[in-house]
Design a protein around this motif. Sequence first.
Motif: not given
Length: 97
Positions: A37-53
Amino acid sequence: MAITSKWRQHIEAWQRSGLSQAEYCAAQQINVRTFTARLSDYRKLPKADSVALIPVQVAPSEPVDAGILFTHVQGHRLALPASVSARWVAELLRCLA
């Protein structure tokens, strides 16, 4: 549910471990359903280190005095001097994403 630092540490340790979820939970004495359940919640979080163009348009009719000019599609502008470090600009873009 918000992910606490404890659960974030467990999830990141599990990812590094190479173990299955069940194996990791057994070794750490964690309830596997709670972990899932916590892993599912974690995967829904926005990724701070992700790169966006961010779309950028060059406007040659508006010269910039040896600096950087960002123009948003809604007309907002941000002019930076050439002395601004690339690292600072990268951090700014990361924060705006």
